[in-house]
Enzyme design. Structure first.
Site, mmCIF file in Angstrom:
data_model
loop_
_atom_site.group_PDB
_atom_site.id
_atom_site.type_symbol
_atom_site.label_atom_id
_atom_site.label_comp_id
_atom_site.label_asym_id
_atom_site.label_seq_id
_atom_site.Cartn_x
_atom_site.Cartn_y
_atom_site.Cartn_z
ATOM 1 N N THR A 233 0.852 -1.190 0.000
ATOM 2 C CA THR A 233 0.000 0.000 0.000
ATOM 3 C C THR A 233 0.888 1.241 0.000
ATOM 4 O OG1 THR A 233 -1.920 1.013 1.069
ATOM 5 C CG2 THR A 233 -0.315 -0.012 2.538
ATOM 6 N N ASN A 234 0.335 2.407 0.299
ATOM 7 C CA ASN A 234 1.155 3.620 0.304
ATOM 8 C C ASN A 234 0.735 4.533 1.450
ATOM 9 O OD1 ASN A 234 -0.950 5.532 -0.696
ATOM 10 N ND2 ASN A 234 -0.901 4.139 -2.457
#
Ligand code: C5P
Length: 220
Positions: free
Chosen positions: A29-30
């Site tokens: 994810t980020n």
């Protein structure tokens, strides 16, 4: 007091990160918190719009006092976000605020990958659909929605922003004047249009969103 500059308008927003699974318990994810996208949702609702908020995994509550005016759709992966967005191409405005993963993992494993003592797994990726570019393509045919892209760059903000405006064929690109605004309440923006650029002051994300909504309402 805020004027209802988007009364009767439909606003589509993507917010937050996406999560690309590796196996049932791991993923990529980020750092997007969703704060900017949710602030834009709130400002759009205040301005009288009907909002479709397509949210990646983030821990922000939907503005509940506006239940009749906002529909939140939770998604996980970029593919899911793409599918959800494409159902709402009748919107008048699209704010692509989500930090969409550029790649997803090829051959997501059905079972947890076991740890081996002497080797590590290697991942293969596939390119995700570009949601904003696809909406912009539809907008070129139907003359809506008005598309606003976002950019978080680490360098050459103005140059990369302008390139993005052209590459995605959108009328407005909002670049975070970083270096790193992920998760913060304040932000400063560079608003890029073909006609020129405008820098906002450093403000909290809701105040910035109200300015943006005001500006976009003059474009549609
Ligand atoms: O350069 P980049 O493709 O990351 O541009 C960022 C902008 O494009 C953001 O508005 C983001 O929401 C949107 N985007 C998208 N789908 C992708 C990648 C980016 O909608 N797969």
């Amino acid at each position: 007091f805020q004027k209802k500059v988007l009364a009767g308008k439909k606003v589509l927003i993507t917010a937050g990160p996406t999560y690309e699974a590796i196996d049932p318990v791991r993923g990529i994810t980020n750092k997007s918190s969703g704060k900017m996208g949710f602030a834009i949702a709130r400002a759009a609702i205040e301005a009288g719009a009907n909002v479709q908020l397509i949210a990646g995994p983030c821990h922000i509550n939907t503005p509940l006092e506006f239940t009749g005016q906002v529909q939140r759709i939770n998604v996980t992966s970029a593919q899911e976000m793409h599918a959800a967005v494409m159902k709402h191409l009748d919107a008048d405005v699209f704010f692509a605020v989500a930090a969409v993963a550029d790649w997803s993992v090829k051959n997501i494993k059905d079972e947890k990958i076991k740890k081996a003592d002497s080797s590590s797994p290697s991942l293969e990726f596939v390119i995700n659909p570009d949601i904003l570019a696809d909406v912009a393509k539809a907008a070129a045919k139907n003359s809506k929605p008005y598309c606003v892209g976002f950019a978080a760059e680490t360098n050459d903000l103005e140059k990369h922003g302008q390139e993005k405006l052209v590459r995605k064929n959108i009328p407005m690109l909002v670049a975070n004047i970083g270096p790193d605004t992920f998760g913060l309440d304040e932000n400063q923006l560079l608003i890029i249009e073909q006609s020129g650029n405008k820098k906002t002051p450093k403000l909290n994300k809701l105040a910035l969103s109200r300015e943006l909504i005001q500006l976009v309402s003059t474009k549609i």
